[in-house]
Design an enzyme around this catalytic site. Structure first.
Site, PDB file in Angstrom:
ATOM      1  N   ASP A  70      -3.448  -2.556  -3.965  1.00  0.00           N
ATOM      2  CA  ASP A  70      -3.795  -3.816  -3.292  1.00  0.00           C
ATOM      3  C   ASP A  70      -3.591  -5.037  -4.184  1.00  0.00           C
ATOM      4  O   ASP A  70      -4.527  -5.779  -4.481  1.00  0.00           O
ATOM      5  CB  ASP A  70      -5.249  -3.772  -2.810  1.00  0.00           C
ATOM      6  CG  ASP A  70      -5.534  -2.560  -1.941  1.00  0.00           C
ATOM      7  OD1 ASP A  70      -4.683  -2.218  -1.117  1.00  0.00           O
ATOM      8  OD2 ASP A  70      -6.615  -1.955  -2.108  1.00  0.00           O
ATOM      9  N   GLU A 115      -2.024  -4.430  11.398  1.00  0.00           N
ATOM     10  CA  GLU A 115      -2.976  -3.405  10.976  1.00  0.00           C
ATOM     11  C   GLU A 115      -4.058  -4.001  10.081  1.00  0.00           C
ATOM     12  O   GLU A 115      -5.242  -3.899  10.365  1.00  0.00           O
ATOM     13  CB  GLU A 115      -2.262  -2.277  10.231  1.00  0.00           C
ATOM     14  CG  GLU A 115      -3.144  -1.070   9.934  1.00  0.00           C
ATOM     15  CD  GLU A 115      -3.405  -0.228  11.166  1.00  0.00           C
ATOM     16  OE1 GLU A 115      -4.491   0.386  11.232  1.00  0.00           O
ATOM     17  OE2 GLU A 115      -2.546  -0.175  12.055  1.00  0.00           O
ATOM     18  N   GLU A 128      -0.614  -8.433 -28.172  1.00  0.00           N
ATOM     19  CA  GLU A 128      -1.632  -7.438 -27.878  1.00  0.00           C
ATOM     20  C   GLU A 128      -0.968  -6.088 -27.602  1.00  0.00           C
ATOM     21  O   GLU A 128       0.055  -6.023 -26.908  1.00  0.00           O
ATOM     22  CB  GLU A 128      -2.470  -7.869 -26.686  1.00  0.00           C
ATOM     23  CG  GLU A 128      -3.236  -9.161 -26.901  1.00  0.00           C
ATOM     24  CD  GLU A 128      -4.168  -9.098 -28.095  1.00  0.00           C
ATOM     25  OE1 GLU A 128      -4.945  -8.130 -28.198  1.00  0.00           O
ATOM     26  OE2 GLU A 128      -4.104 -10.003 -28.944  1.00  0.00           O
ATOM     27  N   GLU A 134      -1.872  -3.903 -25.672  1.00  0.00           N
ATOM     28  CA  GLU A 134      -1.944  -3.608 -24.240  1.00  0.00           C
ATOM     29  C   GLU A 134      -0.986  -4.466 -23.421  1.00  0.00           C
ATOM     30  O   GLU A 134      -1.085  -4.508 -22.192  1.00  0.00           O
ATOM     31  CB  GLU A 134      -3.373  -3.759 -23.734  1.00  0.00           C
ATOM     32  CG  GLU A 134      -3.972  -5.149 -23.836  1.00  0.00           C
ATOM     33  CD  GLU A 134      -4.613  -5.461 -25.169  1.00  0.00           C
ATOM     34  OE1 GLU A 134      -5.334  -6.478 -25.244  1.00  0.00           O
ATOM     35  OE2 GLU A 134      -4.395  -4.693 -26.154  1.00  0.00           O
TER      36      GLU A 134
END
Length: 603
Positions: free
Chosen positions: A39, A213, A332, A334
């Site tokens: 999402d 939907e 970083e 990450e």
């Protein structure tokens, strides 16, 4: 790494490349490989794309989701993991279902609208949290549901006249007009008529005659309003409608993304960034993936000349990189284009670190601009065992080896130290692979890394750039400069310039002896506001032959009180005549809010 996901992720890059795209480069979609994400809600802010996602728990057989995560990128290829700044625990009135949300900035703050289960009613409700930084932490803004009618998938759009709309709904579609405080609304929820003209025709389901939907994503482009939505479960495809106003009437325009990808749901978000348009979605592409273990991906696209959206197919390649990555400023660990085997976790030095690293795991960083070369590599590491090695490879996990750093035990997984090793052969722009090697079990944790360019005589021209030696090397151009131990970007200290009386007041350092005329210098510095949300930047004042010129070293970025902001840029510095003074300093565009500064480099 969780055992089931680790086993298959160690080979997923090879499988996706050789099976799906035999002649393609290594896959970069999905954009996150350390957990399952779903999402996506993209947001462009201060030169970066932030993506807010849900988190499917490993092995889920339902939408088992307990927290939300944030990732960001400046180049659409390397994504920085900012961790989880919000969870079900943020909302004392909620007890389950941390599902699809949306973040929008306003009033110098960031508002995150999410559907969660209201423990009082047992039905889904829309909550709203707020933060002073795009990476949080977020806190419940009102202590109760904002909207409570049992439906899901909030999306917020702010029109050109300042009116904000909250859309949401499954099986119906709703909106309310939000007030300027973004945490209340005027009037009652209005149901948008779901007509076949507006949302297409569904067959075989009399109770749901249209294709709509769930998952509305409303935006405006060239005076036209778009509503991109998930259509006709199951499995879903992505479709869209357009309208002349934010409230309709809507006209169905067709399919954007067909039914693809191994997940029976899909959820889209669209943003423009650096001259390109990007379509975010999710699929089940990671090993173990499916309808309840999804992964966020992104594609670049171009609108048709008439404003319609073309058909977009899922790929494993993802979009081209928008720029390059600078290895000569702190990066970083990450920040990742593709990861195999590793996980991320909260770091004791602040932010996140890469951990649970085993032999053969690797991190890919895409498009690293080494230029004329690098002479050394420094990494911030920790190990609760005997450590291991970081192999620096170019072009692939088994590509050209340009350096190896040995990491020994540090006495704990959050006992950090820095290691440096020589580098040879890293030139041009290449994909960098940090490949980890050693014995069995977990080897080491990695917090950040940085290369030193060749021929720079040591890299950082600033004394005490880490701020770990107090105020050594630094002075204040106004106000009081002190060493702060309560707030630090990394390590245990930062600098605090309080009592500022002018915008140009800030920590500064004389670099006259270090400058070379006509050379390019790269700056990286992390800032945080003591109060307010000032716009901060790094500046170099150069005085030659009695004339002072001011070089803006970094673009201005908003600094918040609850997180760190990186200022980074590259600037050519030159002067005419005899250089008599050069001062590096951090300032704000306006205002006198106190400013924290940490981890500064100028090289």
């Amino acid at each position: 790494m969780r055992p089931a996901l680790r086993t298959v992720l160690c080979t997923v890059g090879l499988l996706l490349t050789t099976v799906l795209f035999p002649s393609a480069a290594r896959a970069d979609n999905p954009i996150v490989q350390t957990i399952y994400t779903a999402d996506p809600a993209p947001l462009v802010h201060n030169g970066r794309v932030y993506v807010y996602t849900g988190h499917d728990e490993d092995g889920s057989t339902y939408f088992t989701m307990r927290d939300w995560h944030v990732y960001s990128s400046s180049d659409m290829a390397n994504w920085t993991d900012h961790g989880s700044p919000m969870s079900l625990a943020t909302f004392a009135w909620a007890d389950a279902n941390a599902w699809a949300g949306h973040v929008t900035p306003r009033n110098g703050r960031f508002y995150w609208y999410v559907p969660v289960r209201d423990r009082a009613t047992g039905s889904m409700a829309i909550g709203v949290a707020v933060a002073d930084s795009p990476t949080g932490p977020f806190r419940d803004a009102i202590g109760r549901p904002l909207v409570n009618n049992g439906e899901i998938d909030p999306n917020v759009f702010i029109d050109d006249n300042g009116q904000a709309y909250l859309y949401w709904g499954n099986p119906r579609l709703w909106y309310v007009r939000l007030n300027t405080d973004m945490i209340s609304y005027s009037g009652s929820p209005t149901q948008i008529p779901l007509t076949t003209a507006g949302y297409g025709t569904r067959t075989g389901n009399a109770s749901r005659p249209t294709l709509y939907e769930e998952a509305p994503w409303v935006f405006k482009r060239n005076g036209l309003y778009y509503n991109v939505f998930a259509a006709e479960c199951c499995s879903e495809f992505i479709a869209y409608s357009t309208a002349p106003s934010a409230t309709g009437p809507w006209t169905y325009r067709g399919t954007i993304m067909p039914r693809q990808g191994g997940s029976f749901t899909n959820h889209a978000g669209i943003v423009d960034f650096n001259g390109g348009s990007y379509f975010f979605y999710h699929n089940g592409a990671l090993p173990g993936g499916g309808g309840f273990t999804r992964s966020v991906a992104v594609e670049k696209f171009t609108y048709n000349a008439d404003g319609t959206i073309p058909t977009i197919n899922m790929t494993t390649a993802g979009p081209p990189q928008a720029g390059t990555l600078n290895p000569f400023v702190r990066q970083e660990a990450e920040t990742i284009a593709w990861a195999s085997g590793v996980e991320t976790e909260a770091s004791g030095e602040g932010g996140m670190n890469v951990g649970f690293i085993e032999n053969g795991d690797y991190i890919k960083v895409k498009g690293v601009a080494f230029g004329n070369g690098a002479s050394s590599f420094t990494a911030r590491v920790a190990s609760g065992t005997s450590g291991g090695r970081i192999e620096l490879r170019l072009g692939g996990a088994t590509g050209t080896l340009v350096g190896t750093c040995t990491v020994t035990g540090t006495g704990g997984w959050q006992n950090w130290t820095s290691v440096t090793c020589p580098v040879s052969g890293a030139t041009g722009t290449r994909d960098l692979y940090l490949r980890f090697a050693g014995g069995s079990g977990n080897l080491l944790n990695l917090n950040w890394w940085q290369f030193t360019p060749s021929g720079t005589g040591g890299g950082n021209l600033l004394t005490n750039g880490t701020m770990e030696d107090g105020t050594t090397g630094w002075t204040a151009s106004g106000g009081t400069l002190s060493s702060a131990t309560d707030v630090a970007h990394s390590g245990s200290r930062s600098l605090l310039n309080s009592g500022r009386t002018a915008a140009w007041n800030g920590p500064n350092q004389n670099v006259t002896a270090q400058l070379a005329n006509g050379k390019s210098f790269t700056t990286s510095v992390w800032v945080r506001a003591q109060s307010g949300t000032p716009s901060a930047k790094a500046t170099l004042a150069v005085t030659a032959n009695g004339t002072t010129d001011y070089h803006q070293l970094t673009p201005a970025q908003t600094a918040g009180t609850n997180g760190w902001t990186q200022l980074t840029g590259t600037t050519t510095v030159s002067w005419t005549g005899t250089l008599t003074n050069a001062s590096f300093y951090v300032e704000t565009a306006a205002g006198t809010d106190g400013l924290y500064v940490d981890d500064a480099s100028f090289q």
